[in-house]
Design a protein around this motif. Structure first.
Motif, mmCIF file in Angstrom:
data_model
loop_
_atom_site.group_PDB
_atom_site.id
_atom_site.type_symbol
_atom_site.label_atom_id
_atom_site.label_comp_id
_atom_site.label_asym_id
_atom_site.label_seq_id
_atom_site.Cartn_x
_atom_site.Cartn_y
_atom_site.Cartn_z
ATOM 1 N N GLN A 116 0.826 -1.216 0.000
ATOM 2 C CA GLN A 116 0.000 0.000 0.000
ATOM 3 C C GLN A 116 0.860 1.266 0.000
ATOM 4 N N ASN A 157 -3.301 -8.132 0.358
ATOM 5 C CA ASN A 157 -2.982 -6.700 0.486
ATOM 6 C C ASN A 157 -3.052 -6.161 1.908
ATOM 7 N N ALA A 159 -1.729 -4.409 5.345
ATOM 8 C CA ALA A 159 -0.823 -3.285 5.609
ATOM 9 C C ALA A 159 0.342 -3.809 6.436
#
Ligand SMILES: [Zn+2]
Length: 291
Positions: A116, A157, A159
């Protein structure tokens, strides 16, 4: 010259991984992952296993925690893939995470951003490294390296960034018998632990405050804000921190947002917030008392 014989069979077996869950006030989780597939190598990755273990011990000793913590000790790649497959339906509880590897060599700290790139973990890790005063490097995400390849794959995905010292493949002892106890340094391990702890403490102490006197500046002199300050406090930074906290405590900005916007250290922002809250000028939006 030497000869290598690899004698293998293909059959059904089992995969073992270790998982430790430490509950906090919120079910939101911070995931810390260390790979365990070649523990004979000291830096890669017994150092990561050690730091994760000591961090888990520290967290367990705290009377309460704002976040819940999940530690994963699994073989690289196949272990992360297995864990992600088994926990796919509950991954939304993972809000932040770190992959811990290569934390004991004499090189400086390196943080590799999550996929990200601007996740809160990326901001917090960069803040800790920047404010440490030590040499460091921050790198962008690339889809090779450690288990960020899985945790940051497009369908997952998370973090999650990777905290290390000298990155994989960039020191001659990497993946050799030279990666042993002589290669890792106690001072480097202690420094890596300290940086992990500072990252965790930012998550634990971040808070959204509300200014109780938001209509222009309150007169600060009568509140005795400066009387109980520790000797080592930089008074000008503290004054600026007080003004930043008062100005941005509008329910929209957390203390960490204020630290980033003001470019002041999170610790001095917290100190200002504590003093302002002691004299009733700000209150915690959700009245949490954190670590
Ligand atoms: Zn390795």
């Amino acid at each position: 010259d030497y000869e290598v014989v690899i004698d293998t069979t293909l059959e059904d077996g089992a995969l073992t991984y270790g998982e430790l869950y430490i509950p906090g006030d919120s079910s939101d989780e911070i995931l810390l992952s260390a790979h365990i597939c070649h523990p004979s190598l000291a830096n890669d990755n017994l150092s990561g296993i050690c730091i994760a273990t000591v961090l888990a011990e520290w967290l367990q000793k705290q009377p309460r925690r704002r976040f819940s913590y999940r530690f994963l000790f699994a073989p690289a790649t196949i272990g992360a893939i297995t864990w992600l497959a088994q926990n796919h339906s509950t991954l939304d509880r993972v809000k932040h995470g770190l992959i811990l590897s290569l934390l004991g060599d004499a090189g400086h700290s390196t943080y590799k951003r999550s996929r990200q790139g601007t996740a809160r973990i990326d901001q917090v890790a960069e803040h800790v490294l920047t404010s440490s005063g030590d040499a460091f490097e921050v790198r962008d995400f690339v889809p090779y390296g450690y288990d960020e390849r899985q945790f940051c794959s497009p369908g997952i995905n998370l973090a999650m960034g990777c905290l290390m010292r000298t990155p994989d493949g960039e020191f001659p002892e990497y993946h050799t018998s030279g990666d042993n106890l002589d290669f890792i340094k106690p001072a480097s391990l202690a420094d890596s632990f300290e940086k992990c702890l500072r990252i965790v403490k930012i998550f634990e102490n971040d808070d959204v405050l509300l200014n109780q006197r938001p209509f222009c500046e309150p007169r600060l002199g009568k509140h005795g804000l400066y009387e109980s300050l520790p000797q080592d406090t930089n008074v000008q930074n503290f004054q600026h921190a007080v003004q930043w906290v008062l100005n941005l405590s509008d329910g929209q900005h957390s203390l960490f947002d204020i630290a980033m916007r003001s470019k002041l250290d999170f610790s001095i922002i917290c100190k200002a917030a504590r003093e302002l809250s002691r004299c009733g000028l700000v209150i915690s939006q959700d009245k949490r008392n954190t670590v």
